[in-house]
Scaffold this motif. Structure first.
Motif, mmCIF file in Angstrom:
data_model
loop_
_atom_site.group_PDB
_atom_site.id
_atom_site.type_symbol
_atom_site.label_atom_id
_atom_site.label_comp_id
_atom_site.label_asym_id
_atom_site.label_seq_id
_atom_site.Cartn_x
_atom_site.Cartn_y
_atom_site.Cartn_z
ATOM 1 N N THR A 39 0.853 -1.183 0.000
ATOM 2 C CA THR A 39 0.000 0.000 0.000
ATOM 3 C C THR A 39 0.889 1.233 0.000
ATOM 4 N N ASP A 40 0.299 2.366 -0.359
ATOM 5 C CA ASP A 40 1.072 3.607 -0.356
ATOM 6 C C ASP A 40 1.630 3.899 1.031
ATOM 7 N N SER A 41 0.841 3.599 2.074
ATOM 8 C CA SER A 41 1.300 3.834 3.447
ATOM 9 C C SER A 41 2.498 2.955 3.784
ATOM 10 N N ALA A 42 2.532 1.751 3.243
ATOM 11 C CA ALA A 42 3.647 0.847 3.531
ATOM 12 C C ALA A 42 4.965 1.405 3.008
ATOM 13 N N THR A 43 4.891 2.126 1.882
ATOM 14 C CA THR A 43 6.120 2.665 1.298
ATOM 15 C C THR A 43 6.730 3.775 2.149
ATOM 16 N N LYS A 44 5.976 4.269 3.129
ATOM 17 C CA LYS A 44 6.525 5.274 4.046
ATOM 18 C C LYS A 44 7.466 4.627 5.070
ATOM 19 N N PHE A 45 7.348 3.306 5.236
ATOM 20 C CA PHE A 45 8.157 2.594 6.232
ATOM 21 C C PHE A 45 9.287 1.791 5.606
ATOM 22 N N ILE A 46 9.096 1.306 4.378
ATOM 23 C CA ILE A 46 10.112 0.493 3.717
ATOM 24 C C ILE A 46 9.935 0.686 2.216
ATOM 25 N N THR A 47 11.014 0.684 1.470
ATOM 26 C CA THR A 47 10.920 1.027 0.051
ATOM 27 C C THR A 47 10.562 -0.180 -0.813
ATOM 28 N N PRO A 48 9.830 0.047 -1.900
ATOM 29 C CA PRO A 48 9.557 -1.031 -2.853
ATOM 30 C C PRO A 48 10.834 -1.653 -3.411
ATOM 31 N N LEU A 49 11.898 -0.827 -3.565
ATOM 32 C CA LEU A 49 13.156 -1.358 -4.100
ATOM 33 C C LEU A 49 13.706 -2.471 -3.216
ATOM 34 N N THR A 50 13.613 -2.303 -1.902
ATOM 35 C CA THR A 50 14.093 -3.346 -0.976
ATOM 36 C C THR A 50 13.360 -4.658 -1.231
ATOM 37 N N LEU A 51 12.031 -4.588 -1.349
ATOM 38 C CA LEU A 51 11.244 -5.810 -1.569
ATOM 39 C C LEU A 51 11.456 -6.375 -2.955
ATOM 40 N N GLN A 52 11.727 -5.517 -3.942
ATOM 41 C CA GLN A 52 11.996 -6.012 -5.292
ATOM 42 C C GLN A 52 13.285 -6.822 -5.325
ATOM 43 N N ILE A 53 14.300 -6.325 -4.628
ATOM 44 C CA ILE A 53 15.580 -7.042 -4.595
ATOM 45 C C ILE A 53 15.439 -8.385 -3.884
ATOM 46 N N LEU A 54 14.699 -8.395 -2.775
ATOM 47 C CA LEU A 54 14.556 -9.624 -1.986
ATOM 48 C C LEU A 54 13.641 -10.650 -2.654
ATOM 49 N N SER A 55 12.626 -10.188 -3.370
ATOM 50 C CA SER A 55 11.661 -11.111 -3.995
ATOM 51 C C SER A 55 12.026 -11.455 -5.433
#
Length: 401
Positions: A39-55
């Motif tokens: 969600t947009d709110s989630a991106t305030k706590f952790i970046t999409p780039l971090t999850l893209q690299i891990l997934s």
């Protein structure tokens, strides 16, 4: 067990979002194909780039950011997921899912999916205990949504209590167990009886018992989760049928007997969880009996013993599990019933104990086989009890092979 499974990880806006990175990493390391929705709110706590690299996959954040013109992203994710994990699950996403709201990519995808959903709540203890949040969770549980309960301890807001998201290891272990359980009874056919039977006195009265059918319906859901084809023969109850289950409604004991004997030759497992009426009126009036005397006598005769019929007719390859609801001498009566009726297992409970009686959402059971006690379970949600029993059923077939 998660190897090659398509798991969608939904991340919502809470401080526990940073833990989702570990969930994604551990699932990916175990061979799962992890797709992340934030969600947009989630991106305030952790970046999409971090999850893209891990997934190792694109992270979906915007409903209208279509990466592949050949598909609609949220529908594609919804259709191909084997499991949805929402971690952390805020009060907001729980409320949206409970009431069918879809105003961003995660809630929209959740509404579209038919995959199993598990939520790992994370919020302030007072928010978690709020009656509205608890009611929303109860609604979702009735629909078959799973929950991984939050831990108790120090919360980010400074409070101490329940509300801290389960640790990533526990979430990953839950997923492993879920997929392991799915395979246990694949290819098996399970017949379950549930609820009470009603024996009429006249057109407006009957004799029955307090059975709610909750244990039998929980067993049906757990068997379906384990991959079995399930036939549920139920007396009159006010319960929704779990998805993917064939339900046959009956009223009287003789109706239940006929349904059970009809399907008995074709099933691998028979679980008799119904509370069948042991007696019926010797005479059923065709008109309403008037209240004209201070006392009346009602002559009762025995109903047919369905369990004994099953025990006599079942084949060696069929597993027969029964239930014994007792108020005293529980082990003695349960083991005697198991032997007399030819059961392989019997699940005994003392219905006089709080949290173990008819109508309760929980149960306290002890399982016996012909050699004695197999195991005892503390007070647990009936669905959790049912899942433990399905594991036992799966073990029986594994050992038999």
């Amino acid at each position: 067990m998660v190897n090659s499974k398509r798991i969608v990880l939904g991340i919502t806006g809470g401080i526990a979002a940073f833990k989702a990175a570990s969930v994604a990493s551990q699932l990916s390391q175990r061979g799962a194909n992890v797709r992340v929705i934030m969600t947009d709110s989630a991106t305030k706590f952790i970046t999409p780039l971090t999850l893209q690299i891990l997934s190792h996959n694109h992270v979906a954040v915007d409903t209208f950011d279509e990466q592949n013109p050949e598909v609609v992203s949220h529908i594609d994710l919804a259709d191909h997921a084997d499991l949805f994990i929402i971690a952390p699950a805020t009060a907001n996403i729980i409320g949206k899912l409970a009431h069918g709201l879809a105003d961003e990519i995660l809630s929209t995808t959740l509404i579209a999916t038919r995959a199993p959903i598990v939520l790992a709540p994370a919020m302030n203890v007072h928010m978690y205990q709020n009656p509205v949040v608890q009611e929303n969770m109860a609604i979702l549980k009735k629909r078959g949504v799973y929950f991984i309960d939050p831990d108790e301890g120090q919360l980010a807001c400074g409070y101490v209590g329940q509300g801290r998201m389960a640790e990533p290891e526990r979430i990953v272990e839950w997923a492993e167990t879920f997929f392991a359980r799915q395979r246990r009874l694949a290819g098996k056919k399970v017949l379950i009886t549930a609820g009470p039977t009603l024996e009429p006195i006249d057109p407006v009265r009957y004799i029955s018992n307090y059975s709610s059918g909750k244990m039998g319906f929980a067993l049906a859901q757990a068997a379906r989760e384990a991959g079995a084809e399930v036939i549920l023969v139920s007396g009159p109850v006010s319960l929704d049928t779990p998805g993917g289950i064939k339900r046959i409604d009956v009223i009287r004991t003789k109706d239940m007997k006929e349904a059970v004997l009809k399907y008995l030759p074709s099933v691998d497992v028979i679980i008799k969880a119904a509370a069948v009426s042991d007696y019926r009126p010797g005479e059923v009036l065709d008109h309403k009996m008037k209240k004209s005397k201070e006392e009346i006598s009602l002559r009762l005769v025995k109903t047919e013993d369905i369990a004994s019929l099953v025990g006599r007719q079942k084949k060696p390859h069929q597993l027969f599990m029964g239930f014994a609801a007792e108020t005293d001498h529980v082990e003695e009566y349960a083991c005697d019933k198991l032997k007399r009726k030819g059961m392989d297992y019997i699940v005994a409970n003392n219905v006089s104990l709080p949290g173990s009686g008819f109508g309760s959402d929980t149960n306290i059971v002890t399982v016996f086989d012909r050699d004695g006690k197999v195991f005892s379970l503390p007070q647990m949600n009936k669905l959790d009890v049912a899942r433990k029993l399905m594991t036992l059923v799966g073990d029986w077939f594994s050992n038999d092979c």
